[in-house]
Design a protein around this motif. Structure first.
Motif, PDB file in Angstrom:
ATOM      1  N   ARG A 183       0.802  -1.242   0.000  1.00 44.29           N
ATOM      2  CA  ARG A 183       0.000   0.000   0.000  1.00 44.29           C
ATOM      3  C   ARG A 183       0.828   1.283   0.000  1.00 44.29           C
ATOM      4  O   ARG A 183       0.284   2.354  -0.231  1.00 44.29           O
ATOM      5  CB  ARG A 183      -0.991  -0.005   1.170  1.00 44.29           C
ATOM      6  N   SER A 184       2.119   1.183   0.256  1.00 43.64           N
ATOM      7  CA  SER A 184       2.941   2.406   0.217  1.00 43.64           C
ATOM      8  C   SER A 184       3.428   2.704  -1.204  1.00 43.64           C
ATOM      9  O   SER A 184       4.081   3.712  -1.434  1.00 43.64           O
ATOM     10  CB  SER A 184       4.136   2.257   1.154  1.00 43.64           C
ATOM     11  N   GLN A 185       3.091   1.834  -2.150  1.00 38.61           N
ATOM     12  CA  GLN A 185       3.645   1.981  -3.499  1.00 38.61           C
ATOM     13  C   GLN A 185       2.671   2.643  -4.480  1.00 38.61           C
ATOM     14  O   GLN A 185       1.464   2.427  -4.404  1.00 38.61           O
ATOM     15  CB  GLN A 185       4.010   0.606  -4.077  1.00 38.61           C
ATOM     16  N   ALA A 186       3.239   3.421  -5.394  1.00 38.26           N
ATOM     17  CA  ALA A 186       2.476   3.924  -6.548  1.00 38.26           C
ATOM     18  C   ALA A 186       3.022   3.175  -7.756  1.00 38.26           C
ATOM     19  O   ALA A 186       4.224   3.234  -8.032  1.00 38.26           O
ATOM     20  CB  ALA A 186       2.677   5.421  -6.686  1.00 38.26           C
ATOM     21  N   LEU A 187       2.145   2.439  -8.429  1.00 38.49           N
ATOM     22  CA  LEU A 187       2.623   1.562  -9.510  1.00 38.49           C
ATOM     23  C   LEU A 187       2.507   2.244 -10.871  1.00 38.49           C
ATOM     24  O   LEU A 187       1.400   2.637 -11.267  1.00 38.49           O
ATOM     25  CB  LEU A 187       1.791   0.272  -9.551  1.00 38.49           C
ATOM     26  N   PRO A 188       3.605   2.381 -11.580  1.00 38.13           N
ATOM     27  CA  PRO A 188       3.491   2.855 -12.963  1.00 38.13           C
ATOM     28  C   PRO A 188       2.696   1.837 -13.788  1.00 38.13           C
ATOM     29  O   PRO A 188       2.665   0.647 -13.441  1.00 38.13           O
ATOM     30  CB  PRO A 188       4.948   2.906 -13.443  1.00 38.13           C
ATOM     31  N   ALA A 189       2.049   2.298 -14.865  1.00 32.86           N
ATOM     32  CA  ALA A 189       1.286   1.393 -15.734  1.00 32.86           C
ATOM     33  C   ALA A 189       2.173   0.228 -16.161  1.00 32.86           C
ATOM     34  O   ALA A 189       3.365   0.408 -16.413  1.00 32.86           O
ATOM     35  CB  ALA A 189       0.779   2.159 -16.949  1.00 32.86           C
ATOM     36  N   GLY A 190       1.555  -0.979 -16.184  1.00 34.36           N
ATOM     37  CA  GLY A 190       2.289  -2.141 -16.674  1.00 34.36           C
ATOM     38  C   GLY A 190       3.121  -2.850 -15.615  1.00 34.36           C
ATOM     39  O   GLY A 190       3.790  -3.837 -15.911  1.00 34.36           O
ATOM     40  N   THR A 191       3.077  -2.370 -14.358  1.00 32.20           N
ATOM     41  CA  THR A 191       3.848  -3.069 -13.313  1.00 32.20           C
ATOM     42  C   THR A 191       3.291  -4.480 -13.108  1.00 32.20           C
ATOM     43  O   THR A 191       4.040  -5.449 -12.984  1.00 32.20           O
ATOM     44  CB  THR A 191       3.771  -2.309 -11.964  1.00 32.20           C
ATOM     45  N   LEU A 192       1.941  -4.567 -13.078  1.00 33.53           N
ATOM     46  CA  LEU A 192       1.298  -5.868 -12.893  1.00 33.53           C
ATOM     47  C   LEU A 192       0.675  -6.308 -14.216  1.00 33.53           C
ATOM     48  O   LEU A 192       0.382  -5.469 -15.069  1.00 33.53           O
ATOM     49  CB  LEU A 192       0.208  -5.766 -11.813  1.00 33.53           C
ATOM     50  N   PRO A 193       0.448  -7.624 -14.363  1.00 38.49           N
ATOM     51  CA  PRO A 193      -0.148  -8.098 -15.608  1.00 38.49           C
ATOM     52  C   PRO A 193      -1.489  -7.394 -15.850  1.00 38.49           C
ATOM     53  O   PRO A 193      -2.292  -7.296 -14.913  1.00 38.49           O
ATOM     54  CB  PRO A 193      -0.359  -9.597 -15.369  1.00 38.49           C
TER      55      PRO A 193
END
Ligand SMILES: [Zn+2]
Length: 350
Positions: free
Chosen positions: A155-165
């Protein structure tokens, strides 16, 4: 969605009223009343956390310390914990003891075996476990809740597009709504893409890896697993009651599929425990009047719901209400329900 301020304020006022009723001895009077004597409170729990699961979902997991405190309240206030089947028989026959309670645990989490059972045995309390058998047979973390848990851990992370499938947009995991939306979308994808169990497990491991989470630790701790067949057999041998919750935790509206869910679940429980299972709990509290004749035909004697309340003597035993105890419930509210005062005051909120 956020609750409105007036609703929150109303709840606080009602809670304060309940607290002052307790302080003036009202709970003790109601608990000892002939009215409470004719009622049964069935308590419902799900998981008992082994690590931080209660911080992630306090509606689904309670800590061992929380459960211990609840049991102390039961013991110190003279509540009588009965096995569920006996309690319902006595309810129907008008032969309940004073202050009667039954304990139920939904789903059959591994943590029932490792964390709840030792406490129940210490206090000498019987309990019914409603086992959903699919994840008992196929030992791996439960897909939907594990995905939500992984996203919470990150929850502390901001994920750039495409990090997860299949994650096409950036997502801030600190934002609960964005996190829930992402979980829902990923879950649809994984269910479509990977029907086979090994592929789903590999997909979860990949998500954990991309989030920098120790997947092996989650699997090893079994914090999101159901009990193994051996653990189910062991709890039954120690006197705990294992009952029906459907095989795949679902309630199809089509009769033959509904019947298969219950019959498969029953067959597995019989094989593991050596005992017939004739008591049912609606998965996710999903009740439809159409299920009642089907359950009767299947020889189901009682069924519990997630409707809040105490069961009374004229109760339809296929629609038994319960009190779902979670870490969000205060001790005042818990004791309010135990005593019956919350029911008498028509309390329905938190
Ligand atoms: Zn369930």
């Amino acid at each position: 969605m956020d609750e409105g301020v007036p609703k929150k304020a109303a709840r606080r006022i009602r809670h304060a009223l309940l607290a002052s009723f307790r302080a003036s001895g009202g709970f003790r009077l109601v608990a000892a009343s002939p009215w409470r004597h004719r009622h049964l409170l069935i308590l419902c729990y799900h998981g008992v956390s082994l690590r931080d699961e209660h911080e992630w979902d306090p509606m689904l997991f309670v800590t061992p310390a929380f459960l211990r405190r609840r049991f102390e309240i039961l013991r110190d206030n003279g509540y009588v914990v009965l096995p569920l089947a006996e309690a319902v028989c006595r309810l129907v026959d008008g032969k309940l003891p004073h202050r009667s309670v039954a304990l139920t645990f939904d789903d059959g989490f591994h943590n029932f075996f490792s964390a709840a059972m030792p406490l129940l045995e210490e206090f000498g309390y019987p309990a019914t476990v409603y086992l959903s058998s699919y994840y008992c047979l196929h030992q791996r973390p439960i897909l939907g809740i594990t995905l939500r848990y992984l996203l919470w851990l990150a929850r502390s992370q901001a994920l750039p597009a495409g990090t997860l499938p299949a994650q096409s947009e950036p997502v801030d995991l600190g934002d609960v709504r964005q996190r829930d939306r992402l979980a829902a979308r990923l879950l649809v994808d994984v269910r479509l893409l990977a029907q086979d169990r090994e592929a789903q497990l590999a997909w979860l491991a990949l998500v954990a890896d991309r989030l920098g989470i120790d997947w092996e630790d989650i699997v090893r701790s079994r914090r999101l697993h159901l009990m193994t067949g051996e653990e189910v057999a062991a709890i039954a041998q120690r006197g705990f009651d294992v009952q029906l919750h459907t095989h795949r935790h679902r309630t199809p509206r089509e009769e033959s599929t509904f019947r298969s869910e219950v019959l498969e679940n029953r067959l597995i429980i019989k094989e593991l425990t050596g005992r017939p299972a004739t008591h049912f709990c609606y998965p996710s509290g999903d009740v439809d009047p159409v299920f009642l004749p089907w359950l009767r035909d299947l020889g189901v004697e009682t069924a519990t719901t997630c409707a809040v309340g105490l069961a009374n003597v004229g109760q339809n035993t296929l629609l038994l209400p319960r009190y779902i105890d979670t870490m969000a419930q205060t001790e005042v509210l818990f004791e309010g329900w135990l005593s019956g005062a919350a029911e008498m005051l028509k309390w329905r909120g938190k």
